[in-house]
Design an enzyme around this catalytic site. Structure first.
Site, mmCIF file in Angstrom:
data_model
loop_
_atom_site.group_PDB
_atom_site.id
_atom_site.type_symbol
_atom_site.label_atom_id
_atom_site.label_comp_id
_atom_site.label_asym_id
_atom_site.label_seq_id
_atom_site.Cartn_x
_atom_site.Cartn_y
_atom_site.Cartn_z
ATOM 1 N N CYS A 1 0.811 -1.215 0.000
ATOM 2 C CA CYS A 1 0.000 0.000 0.000
ATOM 3 C C CYS A 1 0.848 1.270 0.000
ATOM 4 C CB CYS A 1 -0.867 -0.028 1.252
ATOM 5 S SG CYS A 1 -1.951 1.369 1.343
ATOM 6 N N ARG B 1 -12.471 0.259 -6.258
ATOM 7 C CA ARG B 1 -12.024 0.172 -4.864
ATOM 8 C C ARG B 1 -11.504 1.511 -4.358
ATOM 9 N NH1 ARG B 1 -7.883 -1.244 -1.057
ATOM 10 N NH2 ARG B 1 -8.857 -2.699 0.390
HETATM 11 P P1 IMP Z 1 -1.231 -7.244 3.354
HETATM 12 O O1 IMP Z 1 -1.813 -8.440 4.019
HETATM 13 O O2 IMP Z 1 -0.384 -6.410 4.279
HETATM 14 O O3 IMP Z 1 -0.523 -7.578 2.075
HETATM 15 O O4 IMP Z 1 -2.458 -6.278 3.000
HETATM 16 C C1 IMP Z 1 -3.554 -6.698 2.217
HETATM 17 C C2 IMP Z 1 -4.574 -5.590 2.217
HETATM 18 O O5 IMP Z 1 -4.039 -4.404 1.614
HETATM 19 C C3 IMP Z 1 -5.810 -5.880 1.390
HETATM 20 O O6 IMP Z 1 -6.735 -6.697 2.043
HETATM 21 C C4 IMP Z 1 -6.354 -4.486 1.122
HETATM 22 O O7 IMP Z 1 -7.126 -3.988 2.177
HETATM 23 C C5 IMP Z 1 -5.096 -3.657 1.032
HETATM 24 N N1 IMP Z 1 -4.709 -3.377 -0.349
HETATM 25 C C6 IMP Z 1 -4.770 -4.178 -1.431
HETATM 26 N N2 IMP Z 1 -4.264 -3.566 -2.519
HETATM 27 C C7 IMP Z 1 -3.885 -2.349 -2.122
HETATM 28 C C8 IMP Z 1 -3.306 -1.240 -2.801
HETATM 29 O O8 IMP Z 1 -2.983 -1.264 -3.999
HETATM 30 N N3 IMP Z 1 -3.103 -0.122 -2.056
HETATM 31 C C9 IMP Z 1 -3.449 -0.062 -0.736
HETATM 32 N N4 IMP Z 1 -3.959 -1.090 -0.043
HETATM 33 C C10 IMP Z 1 -4.178 -2.223 -0.740
#
Ligand code: IMP
Length: 498
Positions: free
Chosen positions: A318, A417
């Site tokens: 993100c 989104r």
């Molecule tokens: P991770 O488990 O830390 O990889 O986070 C996954 C979460 O990041 C997802 O469930 C979304 O809520 C969020 N997310 C997914 N794609 C993006 C993005 O491109 N930008 C910001 N947040 C994202």
């Protein structure tokens, strides 16, 4: 303008302080089950999961194959919504075609295909056995099985047809669709089979029973299944085409929906929740989010959300905080929302489960998020690393990685989104790689063992007890640094930190 007095904190800034461990507090006694849907306080939720993990609503993460693997382990997957409605509904239907123990056959081939083709198919799918049907489909007329043990490139002409080396139906043990799972498993073991094809009275393949699934069942025991023993699966929806998308997903059999938005504190989400309640009453379950404070929670809970998802800017891919300056440390966000959720439960008698979404960099962060009061966790990076995730496996030098990209990256272009026009003017996510970690079931077993060990140290055998009695302490900057240095020293070049 107002400035909140507290500092925005993340999970890595806290540690758990052990409580007394009593004799009945053992890893075997720990129950990690969690509610997914709102319910009266003191009663059980209509949908529960046996482990508090769901996979992110992301193209790089939640495919039918991953959804089945997670449901087998006791969690749930949310199939992503940044794709045509029919395609998403087909992914949901593909999961629902699988009953616990009885799988829709995934690796199928025609008898006229060449041995080279079946070898390539098996290599790509990383399997060693394929089902032969007349049209190569999972419901075609069943003709036989072919495995890597049936031919060898040095002994057999790879241009020969599959039919020349397959083991034909007449020589195989097959079962009728009326067979029960326990009868099927008995056959598997008595006849020393790896695969038991289930064939209907027209000779068409109905499903397959795999020895591997039996072993998995014994390891996890609590698959996520509906009343018909079909695997449970969730699906993402957006605030734009929901009037068309939701009916298609419901028709396909989705067990629960989730509004997929980077910022869910909006009238648009309330509109969708209103529409769902007026169209389906309580027959369709839907979560909403994401929010990072009590106001956002209250708004969505009042609007009828079944669960509320927390997290802005904490995801590993993100860059929302850089792009828009919006977000909140995940620990602070969860703490604030949990307080409001508990107030809400006291006032209304309704318990609304909370999902902490994103920002889990290590397994210990999962335990800390649960101790803070999250009911379950949504994970992107964690699941993207596994064999079952849909993204490509790439080799860089001597290491293997899986591709992992954000829904707000130019690659995903998930405009719905991020509330942008379809062109996606700026990015909120990156496109990268995560270290390949192998099979989901093996990794999840280890993670669960760690969470259980943490809970035992903290004297808890249920998540509710853990939340109610956990003692947490903030970590000083100095010990945080020392800890990180220690990890850097220990980290091997090939290892992902989990
Ligand atoms: P991770 O488990 O830390 O990889 O986070 C996954 C979460 O990041 C997802 O469930 C979304 O809520 C969020 N997310 C997914 N794609 C993006 C993005 O491109 N930008 C910001 N947040 C994202």
């Amino acid at each position: 303008m107002q400035i909140l007095s507290e500092i925005s904190r993340t999970f890595g800034e806290y540690l758990l302080v052990p409580n007394l461990t009593t004799a009945n507090c053992t890893p075997e006694a720990v129950d990690l089950s969690a509610p997914l849907t709102r319910h009266p306080v003191g009663e059980s939720a209509q949908i529960r999961i046996a482990i508090p993990m769901v996979s992110a609503v992301m193209e790089a993460v939640s495919s039918p194959r991953l959804a089945i693997a997670i449901a087998q382990a006791g969690g749930l997957s949310f199939v992503h919504q940044n794709q045509p409605i029919a395609q998403q509904a087909e992914m949901v239907a593909a999961v629902k075609r699988n009953k616990a123990g009885f799988r829709h056959s995934e690796i199928n081939i025609r008898p006229t295909a060449t041995l080279a083709e079946v070898a390539a198919l098996l290599e790509q799918a990383e399997r060693d056995i394929a089902v032969v049907t007349d049209d190569g489909s999972p419901t075609g007329r069943f003709l036989g099985l072919i495995s890597l043990r049936d031919f060898h490139p040095q002994r057999h002409d790879l241009n020969a047809g599959v039919e020349t080396r397959m083991r034909a139906k007449a020589d195989l043990v097959v079962a009728p669709p009326t067979i029960s799972l326990s009868e099927a498993n008995t056959l598997l073991w008595d006849q020393r089979l790896d695969v038991l094809p289930v064939v209907d009275n027209q000779g068409r393949l109905a499903s397959v029973v795999l020895r591997r699934d039996y072993e998995l069942h014994k390891r996890f025991r609590n698959e996520s299944v509906d009343d018909d023993k079909r695997f449970r699966v969730g699906a993402g929806v957006n605030t734009r085409d929901y009037r068309d998308r939701i009916p298609a997903l419901v028709e396909a059999g989705a067990d629960i929906l989730c509004l997929d938005s980077s910022d869910g504190y909006s009238v648009y989400q309330s509109d969708v929740l209103d529409w769902v309640r007026s169209t389906y009453g309580q027959n369709v379950r839907i979560g909403a989010g994401n929010v990072v404070d009590g106001r956002g929670f209250r708004y969505l809970a009042d609007a009828g959300a079944d669960f509320v998802k927390i997290g802005i800017g904490g995801g590993s891919i993100c860059i929302t905080r850089d792009a828009k300056g919006i977000g909140r440390g995940q620990a602070s966000a969860v703490l604030d929302v949990v307080r409001e959720r508990d107030r809400y439960a006291g006032e209304t008698g309704e318990y609304v489960p909370l999902c902490s979404d994103g920002g889990i960099l290590q397994d210990s962060h999962m335990a800390i998020a649960l101790a803070f009061g999250a009911d379950f966790l949504m994970l992107g990076r964690y699941f993207a690393r596994f064999e079952e995730s849909p993204s490509a496996l790439v080799r860089v030098d001597d290491q293997f990685f899986k591709e992992y990209w954000g829904e707000g990256s130019a690659r995903a272009r998930n405009a719905a989104r991020y509330g942008q026009a379809s062109g996606l003017l700026f990015e909120e996510g990156v496109d990268g790689y995560v270290p390949y970690a192998g099979r989901l079931d093996e990794n999840v077993s280890v993670t669960l063992a760690k969470i259980k060990a943490t809970m035992v140290s903290c004297g808890s055998i249920t998540l509710r007890q853990f939340h109610d009695s956990a003692t947490l302490v903030e970590v000083s900057h100095q010990s945080f640094l020392q800890n990180s240095q220690d990890i850097r020293l220990r980290e091997r070049p090939s290892g992902g930190r989990t």
